[in-house]
Design a protein around this motif. Sequence first.
Motif, short mmCIF file in Angstrom:
data_model
loop_
_atom_site.label_atom_id
_atom_site.label_comp_id
_atom_site.label_asym_id
_atom_site.label_seq_id
_atom_site.Cartn_x
_atom_site.Cartn_y
_atom_site.Cartn_z
N SER A 1 0.86 -1.19 0.00
CA SER A 1 0.00 0.00 0.00
C SER A 1 0.89 1.23 0.00
O SER A 1 2.10 1.15 0.19
N LEU B 1 3.52 2.44 -3.70
CA LEU B 1 2.69 1.79 -4.71
C LEU B 1 3.39 1.62 -6.05
O LEU B 1 2.75 1.30 -7.04
N VAL C 1 -3.13 -5.62 -2.20
CA VAL C 1 -2.92 -4.18 -2.17
C VAL C 1 -4.03 -3.55 -1.34
O VAL C 1 -5.21 -3.87 -1.50
#
Length: 277
Positions: free
Chosen positions: A97, A182, A197
């Motif tokens: 993340s 990310l 994710v």
Amino acid sequence: MCDTCGCSSESGAVLRKPGNAGYHVHIGDGDHVHGHEDQGHEHDHGHDHDGHHHHSHDDRSRKIVMEQDVLLKNNLLAERNRGYFEARNIVALNFLSSPGSGKTSLLEKTIPLLLGDFPVAVIEGDQQTTNDADRIHALGVPVIQVNTGSGCHLDALMVNRALKEMELKDGSLLCIENVGNLVCPAMFDLGEAKKIVVISTTEGDDKPLKYPAMFHEADICVLNKTDLLPYVDFSASRCRQNAMRVNHHLEWFEVSVKTGDGIEALTGRIRQMVKNR
């Protein structure tokens, strides 16, 4: 400087264990999978008559070859990790993340619900501190912290070295919390069974379109902080549509770590993955 993603690993990664101030293991640069330009040689860069910086064709080709070599070495070691997991019936999940999406809070919420079914262990990735590992340690599960320094992601070597310092039980769930980013973590296979994710309602519903490589590589997407939907300009349905445009195989879960909404559905899916390994 890493030519694959631009992060620096000159100081090497360090392993730490919460509650053990004397534990401090360096992952040396000599073993690191990143490639580095020889600092003693000038790069084949040039400047035109106006002083503008430009790269030669040879320089670009060398960078491409180096990037391919870096990823090849990482992928070979990732396959070794994967073989270890399969031999021990361990399911490894790679949680990814941007910073602040709630990966650690999500683990704090889900791990206690899973411990009654199988052992759980955690590898924590962060540039500095053991703050997140301390929070996981409070749950009473094995955890090791990988501090990457100025590195922006975990790689297969870091995970491999951490595994050697852990006493994992056969049939365990291993949660790998990657460095908040990310971009680069999407490129590096760790040997995991699934990539998960995590995004949040405070980040914008166009996140999957802005960072398509991550969502293309992920197997599961968890939208966190749904309790904030009445207060933010965010459309959960539009975000899901954007994610599915990038990866139509993506599994989608909406949760609120704060209220517990959706947590049971997510833990049920994780439980299924471990039991069906």
